[in-house]
Design a protein around this motif. Structure first.
Motif, PDB file in Angstrom:
ATOM      1  N   TYR A   1       0.834  -1.193   0.000  1.00  0.00           N
ATOM      2  CA  TYR A   1       0.000   0.000   0.000  1.00  0.00           C
ATOM      3  C   TYR A   1       0.874   1.251   0.000  1.00  0.00           C
ATOM      4  CZ  TYR A   1      -3.126  -3.548   1.908  1.00  0.00           C
ATOM      5  OH  TYR A   1      -3.842  -4.699   2.126  1.00  0.00           O
TER       6      TYR A   1
ATOM      7  N   ASP B   1      -0.304   4.079   1.027  1.00  0.00           N
ATOM      8  CA  ASP B   1      -0.738   4.776   2.237  1.00  0.00           C
ATOM      9  C   ASP B   1      -1.388   3.762   3.177  1.00  0.00           C
ATOM     10  OD1 ASP B   1      -1.660   6.801  -0.310  1.00  0.00           O
ATOM     11  OD2 ASP B   1      -0.227   7.565   1.156  1.00  0.00           O
ATOM     12  N   TYR B   2      -0.926   3.725   4.388  1.00  0.00           N
ATOM     13  CA  TYR B   2      -1.423   2.698   5.291  1.00  0.00           C
ATOM     14  C   TYR B   2      -1.325   3.142   6.745  1.00  0.00           C
ATOM     15  CZ  TYR B   2       3.566   1.730   5.824  1.00  0.00           C
ATOM     16  OH  TYR B   2       4.914   1.834   6.056  1.00  0.00           O
ATOM     17  N   CYS B   3      -1.996   2.391   7.599  1.00  0.00           N
ATOM     18  CA  CYS B   3      -1.994   2.611   9.034  1.00  0.00           C
ATOM     19  C   CYS B   3      -1.400   1.374   9.696  1.00  0.00           C
ATOM     20  CB  CYS B   3      -3.413   2.797   9.564  1.00  0.00           C
ATOM     21  SG  CYS B   3      -4.370   4.049   8.698  1.00  0.00           S
TER      22      CYS B   3
ATOM     23  N   LEU C   1      -1.911   7.380   8.914  1.00  0.00           N
ATOM     24  CA  LEU C   1      -1.115   7.876   7.801  1.00  0.00           C
ATOM     25  C   LEU C   1      -0.459   9.222   8.111  1.00  0.00           C
ATOM     26  CD1 LEU C   1      -0.307   7.795   4.793  1.00  0.00           C
ATOM     27  CD2 LEU C   1      -2.474   8.909   4.293  1.00  0.00           C
ATOM     28  N   TYR C   2      -1.153  10.066   8.858  1.00  0.00           N
ATOM     29  CA  TYR C   2      -0.661  11.417   9.116  1.00  0.00           C
ATOM     30  C   TYR C   2       0.123  11.524  10.425  1.00  0.00           C
ATOM     31  CZ  TYR C   2      -3.978  12.375   5.416  1.00  0.00           C
ATOM     32  OH  TYR C   2      -4.657  12.368   4.224  1.00  0.00           O
TER      33      TYR C   2
ATOM     34  N   CYS D   1      -8.546   4.830   8.379  1.00  0.00           N
ATOM     35  CA  CYS D   1      -7.925   3.525   8.168  1.00  0.00           C
ATOM     36  C   CYS D   1      -9.014   2.501   7.863  1.00  0.00           C
ATOM     37  CB  CYS D   1      -7.156   3.080   9.407  1.00  0.00           C
ATOM     38  SG  CYS D   1      -5.911   4.259   9.959  1.00  0.00           S
TER      39      CYS D   1
END
Length: 121
Positions: A29, A31-33, A53-54, A105
């Motif tokens: 991915y 972008d992921y958590c 992500l942030y 998420c």
């Protein structure tokens, strides 16, 4: 295939500290958590600490002020201080893709094998 390997568990007395690590690889991915979960014998699995992500972190009420989650590249950490007997559980690291549509998420779908934490009174 995503691979997650947890380490750092062990046995400590109440009031002690442990630092868990989770090494992630093959994350596809963009972008992921990442999140720590735990499961005690006879109990449901519960979320402990999330790093989205942030870089926003979120904690279960039972660990707020005692646990700190952090992330470095593809590794997730959990610093656990002032441990209590009720923190005894198998701790798992998990990965979920981040949904920009829902700005959250998604369901955690990749899991490690876990690392055991035992806190004695």
């Amino acid at each position: 295939q995503v691979q997650l390997v947890e380490s750092g568990g062990g046995s400590v007395q109440a009031g002690g500290s442990l630092r868990l690590s989770c090494a992630a690889s093959n994350i596809s991915y963009a972008d992921y958590c990442m999140k720590w979960f735990r499961q005690a014998p006879g109990k449901d699995r519960e979320g402990v600490a999330q790093f989205d992500l942030y870089g926003k972190t979120d904690y279960a009420d039972s660990v707020k002020g005692r646990f700190t989650v952090s992330k470095d590249k593809n590794s997730l950490y959990l610093q656990m201080n002032r441990l209590k007997p009720e923190d005894t559980a198998m701790y798992y690291c998990a990965v979920a893709p981040f949904s920009f549509y829902y700005h959250a998420c998604e369901e955690y779908r990749h899991w490690g094998q876990g690392t055991q934490v035992t806190v004695s009174s």
